[in-house]
Design a protein around this motif. Sequence first.
Motif, PDB file in Angstrom:
ATOM      1  N   ALA A  33      12.132  -2.365 -11.326  1.00 49.55           N
ATOM      2  CA  ALA A  33      12.053  -3.821 -11.221  1.00 49.55           C
ATOM      3  C   ALA A  33      10.597  -4.261 -11.183  1.00 49.55           C
ATOM      4  O   ALA A  33       9.682  -3.442 -11.037  1.00 49.55           O
ATOM      5  N   TYR A  34      10.423  -5.560 -11.304  1.00 49.34           N
ATOM      6  CA  TYR A  34       9.135  -6.199 -11.068  1.00 49.34           C
ATOM      7  C   TYR A  34       9.242  -6.865  -9.702  1.00 49.34           C
ATOM      8  O   TYR A  34      10.094  -7.737  -9.504  1.00 49.34           O
ATOM      9  N   CYS A  35       8.398  -6.472  -8.750  1.00 44.75           N
ATOM     10  CA  CYS A  35       8.431  -7.065  -7.422  1.00 44.75           C
ATOM     11  C   CYS A  35       7.312  -8.093  -7.294  1.00 44.75           C
ATOM     12  O   CYS A  35       6.143  -7.787  -7.546  1.00 44.75           O
ATOM     13  N   HIS A  36       7.674  -9.293  -6.867  1.00 48.81           N
ATOM     14  CA  HIS A  36       6.725 -10.398  -6.729  1.00 48.81           C
ATOM     15  C   HIS A  36       6.414 -10.715  -5.273  1.00 48.81           C
ATOM     16  O   HIS A  36       5.794 -11.746  -4.993  1.00 48.81           O
ATOM     17  N   CYS A  37       6.822  -9.869  -4.317  1.00 47.48           N
ATOM     18  CA  CYS A  37       6.580 -10.171  -2.905  1.00 47.48           C
ATOM     19  C   CYS A  37       5.078 -10.168  -2.606  1.00 47.48           C
ATOM     20  O   CYS A  37       4.281  -9.573  -3.330  1.00 47.48           O
ATOM     21  N   SER A  38       4.714 -10.829  -1.532  1.00 43.65           N
ATOM     22  CA  SER A  38       3.292 -10.949  -1.196  1.00 43.65           C
ATOM     23  C   SER A  38       2.673  -9.598  -0.871  1.00 43.65           C
ATOM     24  O   SER A  38       1.502  -9.369  -1.177  1.00 43.65           O
ATOM     25  N   ASN A  39       3.434  -8.676  -0.291  1.00 41.32           N
ATOM     26  CA  ASN A  39       2.871  -7.349   0.012  1.00 41.32           C
ATOM     27  C   ASN A  39       2.524  -6.599  -1.266  1.00 41.32           C
ATOM     28  O   ASN A  39       1.453  -5.997  -1.368  1.00 41.32           O
ATOM     29  N   CYS A  40       3.420  -6.604  -2.239  1.00 38.77           N
ATOM     30  CA  CYS A  40       3.140  -5.911  -3.501  1.00 38.77           C
ATOM     31  C   CYS A  40       1.994  -6.582  -4.251  1.00 38.77           C
ATOM     32  O   CYS A  40       1.160  -5.911  -4.855  1.00 38.77           O
ATOM     33  N   ARG A  41       1.938  -7.913  -4.187  1.00 46.05           N
ATOM     34  CA  ARG A  41       0.829  -8.607  -4.848  1.00 46.05           C
ATOM     35  C   ARG A  41      -0.506  -8.228  -4.209  1.00 46.05           C
ATOM     36  O   ARG A  41      -1.485  -7.963  -4.900  1.00 46.05           O
ATOM     37  N   ARG A  42      -0.532  -8.156  -2.904  1.00 47.30           N
ATOM     38  CA  ARG A  42      -1.792  -7.840  -2.217  1.00 47.30           C
ATOM     39  C   ARG A  42      -2.224  -6.392  -2.424  1.00 47.30           C
ATOM     40  O   ARG A  42      -3.406  -6.115  -2.599  1.00 47.30           O
ATOM     41  N   THR A  43      -1.271  -5.472  -2.379  1.00 41.08           N
ATOM     42  CA  THR A  43      -1.651  -4.061  -2.500  1.00 41.08           C
ATOM     43  C   THR A  43      -2.050  -3.691  -3.927  1.00 41.08           C
ATOM     44  O   THR A  43      -2.806  -2.746  -4.129  1.00 41.08           O
ATOM     45  N   THR A  44      -1.565  -4.455  -4.920  1.00 41.28           N
ATOM     46  CA  THR A  44      -1.942  -4.162  -6.304  1.00 41.28           C
ATOM     47  C   THR A  44      -3.042  -5.079  -6.820  1.00 41.28           C
ATOM     48  O   THR A  44      -3.673  -4.773  -7.825  1.00 41.28           O
ATOM     49  N   GLY A  45      -3.228  -6.222  -6.175  1.00 47.12           N
ATOM     50  CA  GLY A  45      -4.188  -7.197  -6.679  1.00 47.12           C
ATOM     51  C   GLY A  45      -3.707  -7.870  -7.944  1.00 47.12           C
ATOM     52  O   GLY A  45      -4.493  -8.348  -8.750  1.00 47.12           O
ATOM     53  N   SER A  46      -2.395  -7.902  -8.138  1.00 47.94           N
ATOM     54  CA  SER A  46      -1.800  -8.443  -9.356  1.00 47.94           C
ATOM     55  C   SER A  46      -0.703  -9.437  -9.000  1.00 47.94           C
ATOM     56  O   SER A  46      -0.342  -9.587  -7.833  1.00 47.94           O
ATOM     57  N   ALA A  47      -0.135 -10.086  -9.997  1.00 49.07           N
ATOM     58  CA  ALA A  47       0.931 -11.054  -9.775  1.00 49.07           C
ATOM     59  C   ALA A  47       2.241 -10.394  -9.352  1.00 49.07           C
ATOM     60  O   ALA A  47       3.085 -11.026  -8.737  1.00 49.07           O
ATOM     61  N   PHE A  48       2.409  -9.129  -9.671  1.00 45.27           N
ATOM     62  CA  PHE A  48       3.638  -8.406  -9.349  1.00 45.27           C
ATOM     63  C   PHE A  48       3.377  -6.913  -9.485  1.00 45.27           C
ATOM     64  O   PHE A  48       2.373  -6.499 -10.048  1.00 45.27           O
ATOM     65  N   LYS A  49       4.309  -6.128  -8.938  1.00 46.54           N
ATOM     66  CA  LYS A  49       4.223  -4.671  -9.068  1.00 46.54           C
ATOM     67  C   LYS A  49       5.437  -4.171  -9.836  1.00 46.54           C
ATOM     68  O   LYS A  49       6.562  -4.269  -9.349  1.00 46.54           O
ATOM     69  N   PRO A  50       5.238  -3.630 -11.049  1.00 45.71           N
ATOM     70  CA  PRO A  50       6.350  -2.950 -11.704  1.00 45.71           C
ATOM     71  C   PRO A  50       6.524  -1.580 -11.041  1.00 45.71           C
ATOM     72  O   PRO A  50       5.564  -0.829 -10.888  1.00 45.71           O
ATOM     73  N   PHE A  51       7.747  -1.301 -10.594  1.00 47.79           N
ATOM     74  CA  PHE A  51       7.981  -0.024  -9.915  1.00 47.79           C
ATOM     75  C   PHE A  51       9.292   0.571 -10.378  1.00 47.79           C
ATOM     76  O   PHE A  51      10.181  -0.123 -10.870  1.00 47.79           O
ATOM     77  N   ALA A  52       9.397   1.891 -10.213  1.00 42.32           N
ATOM     78  CA  ALA A  52      10.624   2.619 -10.510  1.00 42.32           C
ATOM     79  C   ALA A  52      10.982   3.455  -9.292  1.00 42.32           C
ATOM     80  O   ALA A  52      10.124   4.127  -8.711  1.00 42.32           O
ATOM     81  N   GLY A  53      12.238   3.397  -8.876  1.00 39.36           N
ATOM     82  CA  GLY A  53      12.694   4.080  -7.674  1.00 39.36           C
ATOM     83  C   GLY A  53      13.387   5.395  -7.968  1.00 39.36           C
ATOM     84  O   GLY A  53      14.147   5.513  -8.934  1.00 39.36           O
ATOM     85  N   ILE A  54      13.104   6.368  -7.094  1.00 32.34           N
ATOM     86  CA  ILE A  54      13.671   7.708  -7.246  1.00 32.34           C
ATOM     87  C   ILE A  54      13.715   8.386  -5.879  1.00 32.34           C
ATOM     88  O   ILE A  54      12.975   8.010  -4.968  1.00 32.34           O
ATOM     89  N   GLU A  55      14.575   9.392  -5.749  1.00 23.11           N
ATOM     90  CA  GLU A  55      14.625  10.153  -4.507  1.00 23.11           C
ATOM     91  C   GLU A  55      13.258  10.780  -4.243  1.00 23.11           C
ATOM     92  O   GLU A  55      12.611  11.298  -5.154  1.00 23.11           O
ATOM     93  N   ARG A  56      12.841  10.750  -2.990  1.00 22.82           N
ATOM     94  CA  ARG A  56      11.502  11.221  -2.605  1.00 22.82           C
ATOM     95  C   ARG A  56      11.251  12.664  -3.016  1.00 22.82           C
ATOM     96  O   ARG A  56      10.149  13.020  -3.426  1.00 22.82           O
ATOM     97  N   ALA A  57      12.252  13.505  -2.926  1.00 22.31           N
ATOM     98  CA  ALA A  57      12.090  14.927  -3.236  1.00 22.31           C
ATOM     99  C   ALA A  57      11.772  15.173  -4.707  1.00 22.31           C
ATOM    100  O   ALA A  57      11.327  16.266  -5.069  1.00 22.31           O
ATOM    101  N   LYS A  58      11.954  14.173  -5.561  1.00 23.40           N
ATOM    102  CA  LYS A  58      11.706  14.358  -6.988  1.00 23.40           C
ATOM    103  C   LYS A  58      10.286  13.976  -7.403  1.00 23.40           C
ATOM    104  O   LYS A  58       9.963  14.002  -8.587  1.00 23.40           O
ATOM    105  N   LEU A  59       9.436  13.640  -6.445  1.00 23.35           N
ATOM    106  CA  LEU A  59       8.019  13.365  -6.699  1.00 23.35           C
ATOM    107  C   LEU A  59       7.189  14.380  -5.937  1.00 23.35           C
ATOM    108  O   LEU A  59       7.432  14.621  -4.747  1.00 23.35           O
ATOM    109  N   THR A  60       6.229  14.981  -6.616  1.00 24.88           N
ATOM    110  CA  THR A  60       5.374  15.993  -6.011  1.00 24.88           C
ATOM    111  C   THR A  60       3.908  15.688  -6.299  1.00 24.88           C
ATOM    112  O   THR A  60       3.520  15.621  -7.471  1.00 24.88           O
ATOM    113  N   PRO A  61       3.086  15.492  -5.266  1.00 20.19           N
ATOM    114  CA  PRO A  61       1.639  15.407  -5.519  1.00 20.19           C
ATOM    115  C   PRO A  61       1.177  16.730  -6.124  1.00 20.19           C
ATOM    116  O   PRO A  61       1.590  17.809  -5.676  1.00 20.19           O
TER     117      PRO A  61
END
Length: 139
Positions: A33-61
């Motif tokens: 989704a595209y999130c337009h909340c104030s937290n996402c706007r502030r943390t990205t410095g943009s009008a919105f944050k495009p994000f994709a959700g997945i189970e935490r175990a499927k992402l590895t630094p």
Amino acid sequence: MATNNHATKKRLTGSCYCGAATYAVADEFLYAAYCHCSNCRRTTGSAFKPFAGIERAKLTPTSGNEQLKIVGDVDCNDTHCATCGSLLYSVVREGAYVHVAMGTLIDAPAIRPAHHIFVGSKAPWHEITDNLPQYDEHA
């Protein structure tokens, strides 16, 4: 002949702006989704944050673990690169999922954002110009 499903699943790579922190994630996102909340706007410095959700175990630094700056706690946070400040992903839903900031993906995911959320608090100077569904809060 049987195939190993794990071997055929695509892994995507992602990185911060300076390249100090990288990650790998399965191309098995459950939603986007595209999130337009104030937290996402502030943390990205943009009008919105495009994000994709997945189970935490499927992402590895994969590199730069020492470069990760966690803003919040272990089960609810924004994970940034401490060097350049890029938001890589957010840990959400009591630590069970991550919302990958799609702008940090190097490889193209199969999923595309399906709607806009928190449009009720979007930046007043931003106009949404696509025809995707819009929700004042969560979808």
